[in-house]
Enzyme design. Structure first.
Site, PDB file in Angstrom:
ATOM      1  CG  HIS A  82      -2.064  -0.988   1.108  1.00  0.00           C
ATOM      2  ND1 HIS A  82      -3.281  -0.827   0.699  1.00  0.00           N
ATOM      3  CD2 HIS A  82      -1.911  -2.362   1.616  1.00  0.00           C
ATOM      4  CE1 HIS A  82      -3.761  -2.173   0.917  1.00  0.00           C
ATOM      5  NE2 HIS A  82      -3.171  -2.910   1.576  1.00  0.00           N
ATOM      6  CG  ASN A 155      -8.051  -4.161   0.889  1.00  0.00           C
ATOM      7  OD1 ASN A 155      -7.183  -3.396   1.267  1.00  0.00           O
ATOM      8  ND2 ASN A 155      -7.555  -5.477   1.199  1.00  0.00           N
ATOM      9  CG  PHE A 168       0.441 -10.202   4.503  1.00  0.00           C
ATOM     10  CD1 PHE A 168      -0.793 -10.107   3.815  1.00  0.00           C
ATOM     11  CD2 PHE A 168       1.214  -9.262   4.704  1.00  0.00           C
ATOM     12  CE1 PHE A 168      -0.797  -8.806   3.164  1.00  0.00           C
ATOM     13  CE2 PHE A 168       0.994  -8.032   4.356  1.00  0.00           C
ATOM     14  CZ  PHE A 168      -0.055  -7.890   3.565  1.00  0.00           C
ATOM     15  NE  ARG A 376       4.033   3.105   7.670  1.00  0.00           N
ATOM     16  CZ  ARG A 376       3.515   4.626   7.451  1.00  0.00           C
ATOM     17  NH1 ARG A 376       4.073   5.232   6.529  1.00  0.00           N
ATOM     18  NH2 ARG A 376       2.734   5.039   8.067  1.00  0.00           N
TER      19      ARG A 376
END
Ligand code: HDD
Length: 696
Positions: A82, A155, A168, A376
């Site tokens: 994403h 989603n 995943f 992140r």
């Protein structure tokens, strides 16, 4: 003088000219002083400090050091999935209380507007990839409720590829660029993805969805959103009700067609984010209804599938949607990095009245999102960033760490304590209490047998689509598998699809030119069921015949009748459409009465793929001139091949013939603007499709 005044208003071109060390001083506006990060006013931001005009640069140039150091560290790691997204601020307003089922104020206080931030994204592509790649779209909503942040990280598809979070990393490794070569970018049309998919039967239902037009939406504003998992609502008495969340777009669901998606990727890689930004700037605020499917343990027990299995959905025909409110996005971010990039969605962000279920995908997600923010955003204090901070008080004894923004006072940073009479305390009555679900049984690494049927809902989805939608699924499989170099992978995937439907697999095989006999892949669960179709799963069934939020592209040239264009523009705007003029020159065209028609796009920069419907407002001479321009012929040819309604003057006929347009119900002579707009509001001319491409 107001500092809101646009700077260019008083800037003469001469002001902007600077050369070799001369300072650019742009007049106009009322500007504060520029400073270093330490607050020291900067005198010269354009020349570094040198020993002499042509000499070495000095290490003591603190503003140079500081500016370059900051620049060198401007980027943070993009999201592992994403990565490419666009977002907006807005609010959620409840219209129907769920007090019977939940104690969450956001779901019980009718009329209260809860601020929120919503980010849409593609999954596989890197941050710089194109918007119209075939991909699932992320639909993540952060609601800043009065009881804490609630993130609904969903989603635009109600099911997922896998049942257990442990798979995943494999899914994502297979879908993203292949690790040795670093491509392909932003697509599943390559060997590793289909190798993994063909060997992962639980992905079959999702494969049907991603090969459908759901993965090439026309706009973020025209797609649905889904929370996917079954969650729990918990009421004041502590009782639990299962819930699935759905966002439903006010403008209806709509997709582009595949060839259009490919061409938009070149024509405007920012197609979706521009559309979102522009519509908010224009005051046409995107809106979605929030609907819930509520069900209890008795329904869960009677349902053919396990409600904890994220590869399954509950058809709306079985549990209808109850619309409880709406979301409106009414403000663009002030800064892309601070807000859209730094926003940290976590499935763990729930509030009293909303709780988890044992869905193994959800349970694994609860680890992943919290953890990914550390790499992140650089540390555990990401919740203090303005975009992530709750709008209600946030106090606890978590301390220190990278980028601690607050200054907690006092000697007590622990609990229990008696030293301070004012430090925060837990609240057993009003605090979050997990639902006391009963658990028993043997601890084991196993997949429940109730998750075993991977084909029945995949089949149900396919047969719930309209004919054009089924055709598109077939074509998408053909396209994707045609990019797979390893024949054994194609064969394996076809075998898998036989389990969904033999005819579907045959159609794809025919389109691929795959002549070998098709054999069903071995499956543990043989009893595929023919479920009743669910028309609510069709996107076309949810299409709204409107031009609201759609774009009309009007091609003009010298000699065009300006009065006709003006009338058309007024009529289009009156029904909520956007209207753009495309001309051979961006400076505009000369109208038939000697005036000027302004243009929004130069022909090469305004291909018809950017518009929902097109008008050829041309004189005979204008059409003859454009018939010599490849971009004009492609404009018309593509509009026709993409099944668009084309409005035209009599003069435009020569250009249409050159572009291969064959008259049909969607080729409309421009007599009255209203008649053309009424035809265009019905959407694409699906009957035309078999005449413009092979449908297998
Ligand atoms: Fe995920 C991001 C949606 C399964 C791990 N996911 C991410 C985003 C969305 C989703 C919309 C972007 C949020 C944003 O805009 O910042 N993901 C889903 C849905 C799933 C799902 C609907 C299945 C129902 N995801 C899923 C699993 C895992 C992850 C099973 C890992 C076990 N997802 C992540 C992540 C990301 C993420 C690696 C990347 C960036 C981030 O979280 O903040 O943690």
């Amino acid at each position: 003088m107001s500092n809101l005044k646009p700077q260019h208003a008083e800037t003469s071109p001469a002001d902007l000219i600077g050369s070799g060390g001369e300072l650019h001083q742009v007049s106009g506006g009322s500007h504060p002083q520029m400073t270093t990060n330490q607050g020291v006013v900067i005198a010269d931001d354009e020349n570094s400090l040198r020993a002499n005009p042509r000499g070495p640069t000095l290490l003591e140039d603190v503003s140079l050091l500081e500016k370059l150091q900051h620049f060198n560290h401007e980027r943070i790691p993009e999201r592992v999935v994403h990565a490419r997204g666009a977002a907006a601020h807005g609010y959620f307003e409840l219209t129907d209380s769920l007090a019977e089922f939940s104690k969450a104020k956001v779901l019980t206080e009718v009329g209260v507007r809860t601020p929120l931030f919503t980010r849409f994204s593609t999954v596989a592509g890197n941050a710089g990839s194109a918007d119209t790649a075939r991909d699932v779209r992320g639909f993540a909503v952060k609601l800043y409720t009065s009881e804490g942040n609630w993130d609904l990280v969903g989603n635009n598809i109600p099911v997922f590829f896998i049942q257990d979070a442990i798979k995943f990393p494999d899914l994502i490794h297979a879908a993203k660029q292949e690790p040795d070569r670093g491509f392909p970018q932003a697509q599943t049309a390559h060997d590793t993805f289909w190798d993994w998919a063909s060997l992962t039967p639980e992905s079959t239902h999702m494969l049907m969805w991603i090969m459908s037009d759901r993965t090439i939406p026309r706009s973020f504003r025209m797609m649905e959103g889904f929370g996917v998992h079954s969650f729990r609502l918990i009421n004041h008495a502590g009782a639990s009700t299962y819930v699935k969340f759905h966002w439903r777009p006010a403008l209806g669901s709509q997709a582009v067609v595949w060839d259009e998606a490919l061409k938009i990727s070149g024509g405007d890689p920012d197609f979706h984010r521009r559309d979102l930004w522009d519509s908010i700037e224009q005051g046409a605020f995107p809106k979605w209804e929030l609907g819930v499917q509520l069900f209890d343990e008795a329904f869960a027990d009677s349902f053919d599938f396990d409600i904890l299995d994220s590869t399954k959905l509950i058809p709306e025909e079985l549990v209808p949607l109850r619309v409880i409110g709406h979301m409106v996005l009414d403000r663009n971010p002030d800064n892309y990095f601070s807000e859209t990039e730094q926003v940290a969605f976590c499935t763990t962000h729930v509030i009293p009245g909303i709780d988890f279920t044992n869905d193994p995908l959800l349970q694994g997600r609860n680890q992943s999102y919290l953890d990914t923010q550390l790499s992140r955003l650089g540390g555990p204090n990401f919740a203090q960033l303005p975009i992530n901070a709750p709008r209600c008080p946030m106090r606890n004894f978590q301390r220190d760490g990278h980028m601690q923004m607050g200054t907690p006072k006092g000697r007590v940073s622990y609990s229990p304590s008696s030293l301070s009479p004012t430090t925060e305390r837990q609240d057993p009555v009003n605090g979050f209490v997990s639902f006391p679900a009963q658990e028993s049984g043997d601890k084991m690494r196993v997949r429940s047998e109730t998750f075993a049927d991977h084909y029945s809902q995949a089949r149900q989805f396919f047969f719930s689509q309209t004919e054009p939608e089924q055709n598109h699924i077939v074509s998408a499989f053909i396209f994707e598998l045609s990019k797979v170099e390893t024949e054994a992978v194609r064969t394996m995937m076809l075998s898998r699809l036989v389990n969904v439907d033999e005819m579907l697999a045959k159609r794809i095989a025919e389109g691929l030119g795959h002549d070998a006999p098709l054999v069903a892949a071995p499956t543990k669960f043989a009893a595929r069921t023919d479920l009743a179709t669910s028309p609510m799963l069709s996107m076309l069934a949810k299409f709204k015949p409107t031009l609201e939020g759609r774009k009309v592209g009007c091609l003009v040239a010298d000699g065009t009748d300006a009065v006709q264009v003006t009338a058309l523009e007024a009529a289009a705007k009156a029904v909520g459409a956007n209207f753009a003029v495309i001309a051979p020159k961006v400076g505009g065209a000369k109208s038939s009465d000697g005036g000027k028609i302004r243009a929004d796009f130069q022909l090469a920069g305004g291909p018809s793929v950017l518009f929902d419907t097109v008008v050829l407002a041309l004189s005979k001479e204008g059409a003859a001139m454009l018939a010599r321009e490849a971009a004009a012929v492609a404009f018309v040819h593509d509009a026709f091949a993409h099944l668009k309604v084309i409005g035209h003057t009599d003069g435009a006929k020569y250009l249409m013939e050159k572009a291969g347009v064959v008259p049909d119900a969607g080729v409309v002579r421009l007599a009255k603007p209203e008649a053309f707009l009424a035809a265009a509001s019905k959407g694409r001319i699906w009957d035309r499709e078999p005449s413009v491409r092979s449908v297998f």
